[in-house]
Design a protein around this motif. Structure first.
Motif, PDB file in Angstrom:
ATOM      1  N   MET A  56       0.839  -1.239  -0.051  1.00 37.86           N
ATOM      2  CA  MET A  56       0.018  -0.039   0.074  1.00 37.86           C
ATOM      3  C   MET A  56       0.741   1.563  -0.232  1.00 37.86           C
ATOM      4  SD  MET A  56      -3.258  -0.554  -0.025  1.00 37.86           S
ATOM      5  CE  MET A  56      -4.226   0.599   0.639  1.00 37.86           C
ATOM      6  N   ILE A  57       1.892   1.372   0.493  1.00 38.19           N
ATOM      7  CA  ILE A  57       3.043   2.474   0.961  1.00 38.19           C
ATOM      8  C   ILE A  57       3.713   2.771  -0.251  1.00 38.19           C
ATOM      9  CG2 ILE A  57       4.873   3.582   2.249  1.00 38.19           C
ATOM     10  CD1 ILE A  57       3.606   2.233   4.719  1.00 38.19           C
ATOM     11  N   VAL A  58       4.219   1.708  -0.958  1.00 38.61           N
ATOM     12  CA  VAL A  58       5.348   1.699  -1.856  1.00 38.61           C
ATOM     13  C   VAL A  58       4.515   1.750  -3.278  1.00 38.61           C
ATOM     14  CG1 VAL A  58       7.050   0.397  -2.857  1.00 38.61           C
ATOM     15  CG2 VAL A  58       6.970   0.755  -0.649  1.00 38.61           C
ATOM     16  N   ILE A  59       3.344   1.109  -3.520  1.00 37.51           N
ATOM     17  CA  ILE A  59       2.730   0.873  -4.634  1.00 37.51           C
ATOM     18  C   ILE A  59       1.623   1.893  -4.878  1.00 37.51           C
ATOM     19  CG2 ILE A  59       1.942  -0.497  -6.545  1.00 37.51           C
ATOM     20  CD1 ILE A  59       4.818  -0.970  -6.174  1.00 37.51           C
ATOM     21  N   ILE A  60       0.493   1.512  -4.035  1.00 38.70           N
ATOM     22  CA  ILE A  60      -0.592   2.237  -4.186  1.00 38.70           C
ATOM     23  C   ILE A  60      -0.692   3.830  -3.747  1.00 38.70           C
ATOM     24  CG2 ILE A  60      -3.192   2.263  -3.361  1.00 38.70           C
ATOM     25  CD1 ILE A  60      -2.510  -0.383  -5.123  1.00 38.70           C
ATOM     26  N   ALA A  61      -0.154   4.220  -2.903  1.00 39.00           N
ATOM     27  CA  ALA A  61      -0.187   5.421  -2.632  1.00 39.00           C
ATOM     28  C   ALA A  61       0.385   6.412  -3.587  1.00 39.00           C
ATOM     29  CB  ALA A  61       0.665   5.686  -1.343  1.00 39.00           C
ATOM     30  N   LEU A  64      -1.915   6.633  -6.611  1.00 39.25           N
ATOM     31  CA  LEU A  64      -2.933   7.358  -6.410  1.00 39.25           C
ATOM     32  C   LEU A  64      -2.598   8.779  -6.260  1.00 39.25           C
ATOM     33  CD1 LEU A  64      -5.091   5.344  -3.380  1.00 39.25           C
ATOM     34  CD2 LEU A  64      -5.756   5.915  -5.723  1.00 39.25           C
ATOM     35  N   PHE A  65      -1.656   9.441  -5.564  1.00 39.23           N
ATOM     36  CA  PHE A  65      -1.130  10.543  -5.639  1.00 39.23           C
ATOM     37  C   PHE A  65      -1.033  11.104  -6.922  1.00 39.23           C
ATOM     38  CE2 PHE A  65       2.375  13.650  -5.664  1.00 39.23           C
ATOM     39  CZ  PHE A  65       1.911  14.641  -4.895  1.00 39.23           C
ATOM     40  N   TRP A  66      -0.344  10.189  -7.803  1.00 31.57           N
ATOM     41  CA  TRP A  66       0.087  10.840  -9.232  1.00 31.57           C
ATOM     42  C   TRP A  66      -1.317  10.954 -10.134  1.00 31.57           C
ATOM     43  CZ3 TRP A  66       3.946  13.008 -11.222  1.00 31.57           C
ATOM     44  CH2 TRP A  66       4.137  13.045 -12.615  1.00 31.57           C
ATOM     45  N   GLY A  67      -2.455  10.158  -9.948  1.00 31.88           N
ATOM     46  CA  GLY A  67      -3.452  10.303 -10.583  1.00 31.88           C
ATOM     47  C   GLY A  67      -4.365  11.714 -10.050  1.00 31.88           C
ATOM     48  N   GLY A  68      -4.354  11.882  -8.851  1.00 30.10           N
ATOM     49  CA  GLY A  68      -4.969  12.926  -8.235  1.00 30.10           C
ATOM     50  C   GLY A  68      -4.145  14.230  -8.571  1.00 30.10           C
TER      51      GLY A  68
END
Length: 107
Positions: A56-61, A64-68
């Motif tokens: 979650m910290i290394v991949i998903i976050a 999501l940040f880049w998409g937002g």
């Protein structure tokens, strides 16, 4: 062993990208799902100690940040109604569906 599995996973990602370039009409996730299915059905003993918190910290976050960060505010405002309906609708369908599932199978 984890390093071998990680390198093998990266190799599969590269292979799926190459297949997507060869067959551009087929979406990339289709190739990734098919390759993942083939690997899961292989007789090789693949075990991996998976830490969901690190994933979650290394991949998903970052995704999501880049998409937002790259989201168009104009497009979000223009499509606020469909986005809102999908958000509320998907939450309601998920809650009702899981509630129905749990009530039928666990009570």
């Amino acid at each position: 062993m984890n390093a071998v599995i990680t390198l093998f996973s990266l190799l599969l990602i590269v292979l799926s990208t190459i297949l997507n370039r060869i067959f551009p009409k087929v979406p990339l996730p289709v190739f990734q799902i098919i390759l993942g299915l083939l690997v899961s059905m292989s007789p090789l003993p693949l075990t991996l100690d998976f830490e969901p918190e690190i994933f979650m910290i290394v991949i998903i976050a970052p995704i999501l940040f880049w998409g937002g960060y790259n989201a168009s505010r104009k497009a979000l405002w223009r499509y606020k109604r469909p986005i809102g309906l999908m958000v509320v609708g998907l939450v309601l369908v998920t809650v009702i569906g899981l509630g129905f599932l749990f009530m039928n199978f666990y009570l």
